[in-house]
Scaffold this motif. Structure first.
Motif, PDB file in Angstrom:
ATOM      1  N   VAL A 194       0.853  -1.185   0.000  1.00 46.43           N
ATOM      2  CA  VAL A 194       0.000   0.000   0.000  1.00 46.43           C
ATOM      3  C   VAL A 194       0.889   1.235   0.000  1.00 46.43           C
ATOM      4  N   ASP A 195       0.531   2.226  -0.764  1.00 48.34           N
ATOM      5  CA  ASP A 195       1.320   3.451  -0.857  1.00 48.34           C
ATOM      6  C   ASP A 195       1.262   4.214   0.463  1.00 48.34           C
ATOM      7  N   LEU A 196       2.420   4.420   1.107  1.00 55.88           N
ATOM      8  CA  LEU A 196       2.503   5.159   2.364  1.00 55.88           C
ATOM      9  C   LEU A 196       3.318   6.439   2.223  1.00 55.88           C
ATOM     10  N   SER A 197       3.578   6.854   0.998  1.00 55.15           N
ATOM     11  CA  SER A 197       4.406   8.041   0.785  1.00 55.15           C
ATOM     12  C   SER A 197       3.765   9.259   1.434  1.00 55.15           C
ATOM     13  N   GLY A 198       4.605  10.008   2.147  1.00 54.27           N
ATOM     14  CA  GLY A 198       4.109  11.197   2.833  1.00 54.27           C
ATOM     15  C   GLY A 198       3.194  10.888   3.994  1.00 54.27           C
ATOM     16  N   GLY A 199       3.153   9.627   4.407  1.00 56.10           N
ATOM     17  CA  GLY A 199       2.347   9.253   5.567  1.00 56.10           C
ATOM     18  C   GLY A 199       0.903   8.922   5.261  1.00 56.10           C
ATOM     19  N   GLU A 200       0.416   9.314   4.100  1.00 56.80           N
ATOM     20  CA  GLU A 200      -0.968   9.004   3.751  1.00 56.80           C
ATOM     21  C   GLU A 200      -1.078   7.533   3.346  1.00 56.80           C
ATOM     22  N   ILE A 201      -2.127   6.872   3.810  1.00 57.29           N
ATOM     23  CA  ILE A 201      -2.306   5.445   3.538  1.00 57.29           C
ATOM     24  C   ILE A 201      -3.216   5.295   2.331  1.00 57.29           C
ATOM     25  N   GLY A 202      -2.622   4.907   1.200  1.00 61.43           N
ATOM     26  CA  GLY A 202      -3.336   4.911  -0.076  1.00 61.43           C
ATOM     27  C   GLY A 202      -4.133   3.652  -0.323  1.00 61.43           C
TER      28      GLY A 202
END
Length: 348
Positions: free
Chosen positions: A324-332
Motif C-alpha cells: 500500500v502506498d505510504l508516501s508522505g504518511g498518507e495510507i493509499g
C-alpha cells in the motif's frame, strides 16, 4: 479445493540502525508465507517475529509446517473463521507465525473475489488516518537530521523513541526542525511511573500528542499511576498483547495499540479493535520492522483506527515486496483494482 503452501526466510537490511530503549537492530528477519489455489492465484503473508514476545525466525519456521497443514486440511481460503480457529488449536502462542498464515489466507480470499481486503470488510478507505514515521534513538544531532529528513519527505506525524537521560534534549531538537509536525513519543517501558508523570508535563509543553508505553508491562499499577496523573494521553503497547489484555488496560490508558504480530491474525485484530471500542478506548495499530508482505495487510485495517504507526517497511533499505502506498504518511487504500492486501513481489 486443493491449496498449496510454502514459506521462506528473508533477511532485510535496514536503511539505518534502529535503536529503542531495549537495543539496536540493523536488519529484520521476516518469514514470508505463500498459499496458492488450483488456479495459480497466490496469497502472501509475512511474519516479523520479536524476541520480546518469545519468537524468532527459527520458532516461526518450526511451527509453520503444522499451521500450513491445517490450512490445507480446511482447503477453502474463504473459510476464514474456521482456518483461524484451526491455527489457534494447532499452535499455542507463536502469534507472528499465525499472523503470517492469516494474512496470506485473507489475501488469497480477497484476490479470488477481485477486491481489496478493506472493501471485502466494507470499510471506507478515506477514513484511514495518516501513519507516523518513527525516529529511533541516536545521537542528538542525528535525531535532528532524521526528523528533518522525514519532514522534508512530507510525513506529518513523527514518532520519537525516548528512554535516555537526553529525552528533553532529543524532543527539543526535533521540535526545532519540525515545529508543525504532530509528535508522539514511545519510551518502550523505559521510565519509572514518577519519571513518566514528570516527563509528561514538559512533553505537553512541547505539544506532544501522546506517550506510548511509558512504564514496564510488568507494572500494571505503575501504568495506572501514570494514566491518572499524566498531562498527556497514554497508549498501551507492551501492556496490550492479546484480546484478554484489553479489559485489563481499560482503566490504565487512553489508547490500545495492537499489532498483527501480537494478535496472531486479522480476525483477532478486528476483535481487539471492537473490544477496545466497547471499553471506551481509542485504537492504534503499530508494527514491527516488517516487509510489505505484512504491512500491507495491517494497512487494510486503518479505516477502523484512530492512529496508525505502520512505517516498518519504510525503515528497510530495500523491500522485496511492494504494498500500500505510504508516501508522505498518507495510507493509499483507494486503488480498487489492487485486490487482496496489496502486497506484490516487486518483480511482478
Amino acid at each position: 479445493m486443493t491449496l498449496e503452501t510454502e514459506f521462506e526466510r528473508v533477511s532485510l537490511p535496514l536503511e539505518n540502525p534502529f535503536t529503542i530503549s531495549r537495543g539496536t537492530q540493523t536488519e529484520a528477519v521476516n518469514v514470508v508465507v505463500r498459499i496458492s489455489d488450483e488456479g495459480g492465484m497466490t496469497g502472501v503473508g509475512g511474519a516479523a517475529p520479536s524476541t520480546h514476545y518469545g519468537e524468532t525466525a527459527d520458532t516461526v519456521e518450526a511451527v509453520l509446517p503444522a499451521l500450513l497443514d491445517a490450512v490445507e486440511r480446511v482447503g477453502d481460503p474463504h473459510a476464514l473463521h474456521e482456518i483461524e480457529g484451526e491455527l489457534a488449536a494447532v499452535v499455542n502462542g507463536n502469534p507472528a507465525a499465525r499472523a503470517a498464515v492469516s494474512i496470506a489466507v485473507h489475501d488469497l480470499a480477497a484476490k479470488r473475489l477481485g477486491v481489496p481486503l478493506h472493501r471485502l470488510w466494507g470499510l471506507d478507505p478515506s477514513a484511514a488516518p495518516a501513519t507516523s514515521y518513527t525516529v529511533g534513538l541516536d545521537e542528538t544531532e542525528r535525531v535532528r537530521e532524521k526528523a528533518a529528513e522525514a519532514v522534508e519527505a512530507g510525513y506529518p506525524v513523527l514518532k520519537i523513541k525516548l528512554g535516555t537521560d537526553r529525552d528533553r534534549e532529543l524532543i527539543d531538537a526535533v521540535r526545532e526542525v519540525a515545529p508543525d509536525a504532530r509528535i508522539r513519543v514511545d519510551a518502550n517501558e523505559a521510565w519509572t511511573p514518577r519519571e513518566a508523570v514528570d516527563k509528561s508535563q514538559w512533553l505537553a509543553d512541547r505539544d506532544v500528542e501522546f506517550v506510548e508505553q511509558p512504564v514496564s508491562a510488568e507494572d500494571p499499577e505503575g501504568l495506572r499511576f501514570v494514566y491518572e496523573r499524566s498531562a498527556l494521553p497514554i497508549a498501551a503497547d507492551e501492556s496490550c498483547v492479546t484480546l484478554s489484555d484489553v479489559p485489563a488496560i481499560a482503566d490504565r490508558c487512553d489508547i490500545a495499540n495492537l499489532k498483527l504480530m501480537k494478535t496472531g491474525g486479522l480476525l483477532e485484530a478486528r476483535r481487539m479493535i471492537a473490544t477496545a471500542r466497547a471499553h471506551g478506548l481509542e485504537v492504534m495499530c503499530g508494527c514491527m520492522i516488517e516487509s510489505n508482505a505484512s504491512i500491507a495487510a495491517a494497512a487494510q485495517l486503518t479505516p477502523l483506527l484512530d492512529y496508525a504507526d505502520l512505517d516498518g517497511s519504510l525503515l528497510l533499505a530495500e523491500d522485496p515486496y511492494d504494498g500500500v502506498d505510504l508516501s508522505g504518511g498518507e495510507i493509499g487504500l483507494g486503488d480498487r483494482d489492487r485486490a487482496g492486501t496489496g502486497a506484490r513481489l516487486r518483480t511482478e
